[in-house]
Design a protein around this motif. Structure first.
Motif, PDB file in Angstrom:
ATOM      1  N   SER D 173       0.827  -1.197   0.000  1.00 52.06           N
ATOM      2  CA  SER D 173       0.000   0.000   0.000  1.00 52.06           C
ATOM      3  C   SER D 173       0.869   1.257   0.000  1.00 52.06           C
ATOM      4  O   SER D 173       0.587   2.222  -0.705  1.00 52.06           O
ATOM      5  CB  SER D 173      -0.919  -0.037   1.229  1.00 52.06           C
ATOM      6  N   SER D 176       2.303   1.718  -3.443  1.00 51.00           N
ATOM      7  CA  SER D 176       1.368   1.771  -4.562  1.00 51.00           C
ATOM      8  C   SER D 176       1.246   3.216  -5.007  1.00 51.00           C
ATOM      9  O   SER D 176       1.446   4.135  -4.221  1.00 51.00           O
ATOM     10  CB  SER D 176       0.005   1.261  -4.117  1.00 51.00           C
ATOM     11  N   ALA D 178      -1.353   4.743  -5.593  1.00 50.61           N
ATOM     12  CA  ALA D 178      -2.555   5.358  -5.023  1.00 50.61           C
ATOM     13  C   ALA D 178      -2.195   6.199  -3.807  1.00 50.61           C
ATOM     14  O   ALA D 178      -1.199   5.946  -3.139  1.00 50.61           O
ATOM     15  CB  ALA D 178      -3.550   4.267  -4.617  1.00 50.61           C
ATOM     16  N   ARG D 179      -3.006   7.221  -3.552  1.00 46.38           N
ATOM     17  CA  ARG D 179      -2.860   8.005  -2.338  1.00 46.38           C
ATOM     18  C   ARG D 179      -3.381   7.186  -1.178  1.00 46.38           C
ATOM     19  O   ARG D 179      -4.575   6.886  -1.118  1.00 46.38           O
ATOM     20  CB  ARG D 179      -3.754   9.242  -2.410  1.00 46.38           C
ATOM     21  N   THR D 180      -2.544   6.821  -0.238  1.00 52.60           N
ATOM     22  CA  THR D 180      -3.025   6.043   0.890  1.00 52.60           C
ATOM     23  C   THR D 180      -2.532   6.705   2.162  1.00 52.60           C
ATOM     24  O   THR D 180      -1.469   7.297   2.183  1.00 52.60           O
ATOM     25  CB  THR D 180      -2.473   4.610   0.827  1.00 52.60           C
ATOM     26  N   ASP D 181      -3.363   6.621   3.188  1.00 53.89           N
ATOM     27  CA  ASP D 181      -2.955   7.137   4.488  1.00 53.89           C
ATOM     28  C   ASP D 181      -2.655   5.932   5.368  1.00 53.89           C
ATOM     29  O   ASP D 181      -3.521   5.414   6.059  1.00 53.89           O
ATOM     30  CB  ASP D 181      -4.072   7.997   5.074  1.00 53.89           C
ATOM     31  N   ASP D 182      -1.404   5.469   5.298  1.00 55.90           N
ATOM     32  CA  ASP D 182      -1.057   4.214   5.953  1.00 55.90           C
ATOM     33  C   ASP D 182      -0.661   4.377   7.404  1.00 55.90           C
ATOM     34  O   ASP D 182      -0.379   3.381   8.068  1.00 55.90           O
ATOM     35  CB  ASP D 182       0.103   3.560   5.188  1.00 55.90           C
ATOM     36  N   HIS D 254       6.652   6.087   3.770  1.00 52.13           N
ATOM     37  CA  HIS D 254       5.322   6.693   3.617  1.00 52.13           C
ATOM     38  C   HIS D 254       5.435   8.214   3.715  1.00 52.13           C
ATOM     39  O   HIS D 254       4.909   8.954   2.879  1.00 52.13           O
ATOM     40  CB  HIS D 254       4.408   6.131   4.707  1.00 52.13           C
TER      41      HIS D 254
END
Lengths: 326, 326, 326, 326, 326
Positions: D173, D176, D178-182, D254
């Motif tokens: 994630s 990736s 994609a915009r992700t808030d991990d 991140h």
């Protein structure tokens, strides 16, 4: 290449026979008890190493290591022989860089073999110095080892001092009002500090061990000398650790200042934009096509509108200045 | 799969009877004192393992471990038998990746069983090499163990060197003026370094233990050999630790440069915007509908206004260039 | 410079003969058993050191160290003599800075030589204080050492307390609503804390060793005194460690607040921009040149349009206020 | 609640008398030497604990601990009795969460009392499995302890494997496009890893101690079994440590990607803005009210101006695309 | 202030003679072997301390420490007397803050002196509780010490639990969608955790030492009690360490979320700006003064242009919504 080959008797150099032949052919010189022979080699060819190994009966694994210039510092015992690997360090001012070389030493009861790789410490000069200090030479092979370790560690201290200057410069640059990108400089310095640490750290254990008198090779007096070397080594390692921590802190400060700078720039830019955008609104208003707009018919309507723009922009400018946005 | 099965007598391979039958059926060969048998298996089936276990009377827990290819490196004593688990590492250039395999070894008084999982070190080739070195084979089973550990650790050093090249590339990329997103690359390298560390670290203790002569299996000479392996292992582990620290520093530098880049981009963008917005204000002013705007009546009013726009934009451009905003 | 030179007998100062000549000429005074002589020197010249070294038969390596004011704290044994290097620290209020000096001590059976470099602790005053405490002086040279260590460590505690105040100020500044650039201040404090640590840490081991009675120099009672010093030293080192951790946390908080501030500023700026840009759109609309635009013909079209602009801007303003963007 | 109560003789379960009464009333069964009794309780009431404590003469402090389900794993000796606290862990797929329970064990010469809190390992099933393995039960109470520890640690390994999958997902994630808030996911995983660590770490010391044969309870064969458990525990703890480090690195990555993303977005936005702002300037220019603007009179002036706008915007678009800003 | 003064005989309080005079005048009560006297003082004046010190023959350095309320926890032996310094902690709900006090204890063969500084644990209540537990009092002075340590450490566990609640709140706040500035809260919690750690850590060593029976003061049974205290202390210290790590992770997550938030805000703002800027371009186009612009003559040109603006803005709005920019 054999650089020098001599016999030492009671702290004094003894001519190696009539022609003082220093070629390898006469390598093993018969010694009286208490005397010792010291051979110095530089960037040896495999053949030279082989010859020396067989002459002094050195262990093949140690000889293999001595032929390779990428060892880590270490001390090993092979039967009666000590094998010590030292990293030499020196600081090249023109490039702000730390360079490394290597010295391998075989220490026997009555001989010393020093094998140098690369530049750095001039062992021939060290030998000449040492030959003036009969008191140290009287300690025999361990005295030679002490003298070389002492020189190498002195050089470490000089490198440490040079790095301290570099860190001071980085520090100044980080906290200067100028926009500086210090991350590269900090990274390079951290790499060099890591290199110094790799030379210094593994040497501490052997030096500390020599600092304790043992019945075999090390007398109480020799131990005192090595304690001095161990103490200097400790000092270097603390300087280096401290610089490393300072650099990390300076790097964090650099990051913080980039953020603060970013914020200040953003506010300046916004204030500057306001000085253009507000007059544009006024121009837009007087560009409207209403039939009844009294200002449009005024004789001095145009200069009035320009003054209005300048006035509002000036007011904004003063306000931004006062509130620290410009 | 049984790969090879042979008897060694005084450092030399002895044919296993007339047909030199290497099938498992003739597994346990009666040995003279000092002789030893060496069986090599690759990805064994449970049945093969079972057969070997009963032939050499191996401990069930060790056999269970030997059948599983996800052990951590370790050394265990079961009565008279040593059980050693080694991770093999090799670097696949095409993928810039470190691959892992596993070797399990059972070392008894007069036998060696090597169990290989996965690819990596070619044990059959190692055996052929070793059969040329009678001096090592004369040390018996511990000599075989030394030879395999030596090969495996040599491979570790090659992996370490390949990773050093990778880290140098990352470093170059981080400090290149190009916009690069190095965090993924750094993450992958850190993962691989962690994998190498998991193979290297737990092996240091067993190797160090073998480096001390003990009355049982390890003679002074064997110990010297293992000391060499332990020393190389130490070198690898320092290289790996150093790379890990460098990568962390490089990552921090990457972060700092992204911030600095962000700031520079923001200033460039703002300067660019100013070049459009200020002329727009001028156009707005000459779009106002005042009755008395002298410029509007000028014959060259229009070109004048365009020149004004270009002139102001040019002035701003020069100013921004000089102050480093563009 | 010889600062003082006296003989102590059963805890009391004894005049050094008629005229109480304190010059170095009369350096070595014959002592009764149990008596001891105490010489204090400040920033000694090489000659003075040489003279004292030969008078008290001090080891050349220790004398070399005593002449250099950049030693690290350490304790060394030379035959019957102890050699202790202490860093003195004091806090200069005007500059918010920690300054360092150095005290070297030679402790023999019947003599103490104290060598002070730089400012800091006033040893002459310490001696006068100590001469009032016969109970401590009765412990002989170790009593003198205790008294000096005790004073030096007391000063460390004062420095620790002053740094605590500084850290409290930084903390307040970081969490104040004002825009502050605390990274420089934090960096300087971290540097000073590192300096204090370098003085404190290496001293702990010697103090702890003295805190255990040994048959030689240290009686059970002397040990109790040194345990007290060791305990204070421990306290200082914990204060210092704690401050260092707090500063790191405060620095992180500073970074976080800069980010939060950046975000708030950005939202404020955008909201402000909206208040100008939306009216500009309205002005643009009424600046269009359509033949049929009923509003243009209205008598109060112009004020209507202005009201529209103000109304929409007011609405936006209220909305931004409510949602926390302004 | 008493779950089971049985006597074991030579590795086999022995009926507890005619009605095979398993109630607590018949708790203490007279044993032959070598036999032992095993009572299993689940979430005991204070009365049950009290009764068992007095029956088997357990130490009150241990009983107090056994009644509380928030102990940390530990091993304690009370006279002849061992008291072991184990944390049980299991992974709940639906919630991606690690759950914890607790097992307390009292091990005497001829009895085992197991006290389970919460869900997790099904001790009754473990007992049934164990009753099939007479070889383990023959080791007496320590055999039971081994079997339970083995089951619990197997479960740890399963939890470790499940967390590895979770970390792989997070990693994917983070990297990736994609915009992700991990950060939330990483935080939760770190919390769970900390929980696993709190269960695993304190257990290592007791298991290692049992892995050494001692004359008392632990025979060489029992020790071999516990060495296996200790080895698995070590494996889990390394997996967990590795995951923790990976998560920290993934988190840093991140953060870096958010910054890089921010920069890319900013450049995209600016490029987009330029596509609107430049045509607005052109429109502004042709909206100026100069008397002499030749283009205004052209028949195709209007389409020409629109084409100009589109052309310039198109040119900018191409340029931005090429330079990577869009 | 002398709070209480009593003699204990076989675990029971004995009246101190007629009138049960608890003034300090009757401080030292003649004890039978096995009896002991317990004096409790609170915030003592120097005179009270002096009197007690001379009565029980306490060491001056320990008395000096007992008079100062800023000691670090420690255990010291002075001849036959133990001197223990404890930090008391309690949590003040109203302020979400941890407060600290201090208890000093002198433990002799037949006496206990407890000196309390500040608020916190109510020692008088502890004494009343303890007087009900003859079994503990029978252990003599060490029993009293155990009882007080037990109470103090119980309070530590309560503080730990309260901090766990605080950390849970911070965690919730960090991951809530609301904009929160948690750095201050996290900083304060970290400070408090550091304070708890400073109380807990140095106490572990003394408690562990008491947990081993020694021929002198500590019987096997007393050791069992102290082992329980040491175990609880260990539990608190693990809770505290865990909270500290969680807070660091939460802080990092906070930083990450601020960045993510910043990015989201920036995209929202840009999308919002596009909704205004694009219509402004259209208005600009229809504000151009070309002679031949067919739309300008249309009857419904004006509403058409407005519809065009709204339509394009609506299209953009939908597009931004779908791509997650609004």
């Amino acid at each position: 290449m054999i650089v020098d080959n001599a016999l030492y008797h009671q702290g004094k150099r003894v001519p190696l026979g009539p022609g003082d032949d220093q070629s390898l052919g006469s390598a093993r010189v018969p010694c009286d008890p208490g005397d010792f022979q010291w051979i110095g080699i530089h960037d040896p060819s495999p053949d030279e190493l082989e010859l020396i190994a067989s002459t002094f009966d050195l262990h093949p694994l140690a000889v293999e290591d001595a032929g390779d210039s990428h060892q880590r510092p270490k001390l090993e015992h092979y039967d009666d022989t000590l094998f010590l690997v030292l990293k030499t360090l020196w600081y090249v001012d023109e490039e702000d860089a730390v360079e490394t070389g290597e010295i391998n030493m075989f220490i026997g009861k009555d001989f010393v073999v020093t094998v140098r790789h690369g530049e750095g410490i001039d062992l021939a000069a060290s030998r000449r110095d040492l030959e003036q200090r009969a008191k140290v030479l009287e300690h025999g092979p361990m005295g030679v080892m002490y003298a070389i370790c002492d020189r190498v560690v002195d050089e470490y201290e000089r490198v440490g001092a040079a790095l301290e200057v570099d860190v001071d410069e980085v520090e100044e640059s980080v906290f200067s009002p100028a926009r500086t990108d210090d991350s590269n400089r900090i990274y390079v310095l951290k790499r060099e500090i890591a290199e110094v640490r790799r030379a210094v750290m593994p040497l501490r254990e052997p030096m500390r061990r020599f600092a304790t008198p043992t019945e075999g090779l090390i007398t109480a007096e020799t131990a005192t000398y090595f304690r001095d070397v161990a103490d200097h080594l400790q000092r270097v390692s603390e300087v280096i650790d401290n610089l490393d921590v300072l650099l990390s802190t300076a790097f964090d400060a650099h990051l913080a200042r980039v953020s603060v700078q970013q914020n200040e720039d953003m506010r300046k830019i916004s204030a500057g934009a306001a000085l253009v955008v507000v007059p544009t609104l006024i121009a837009g208003i007087y560009g409207m096509n209403f039939d009844h707009m009294p200002e449009l018919g005024w004789t001095y309507g145009y200069p009035f509108s320009l003054l209005l723009m300048v006035g509002i922009a000036g007011g904004l400018f003063t306000w931004f200045k006062k509130s620290g946005w410009l």
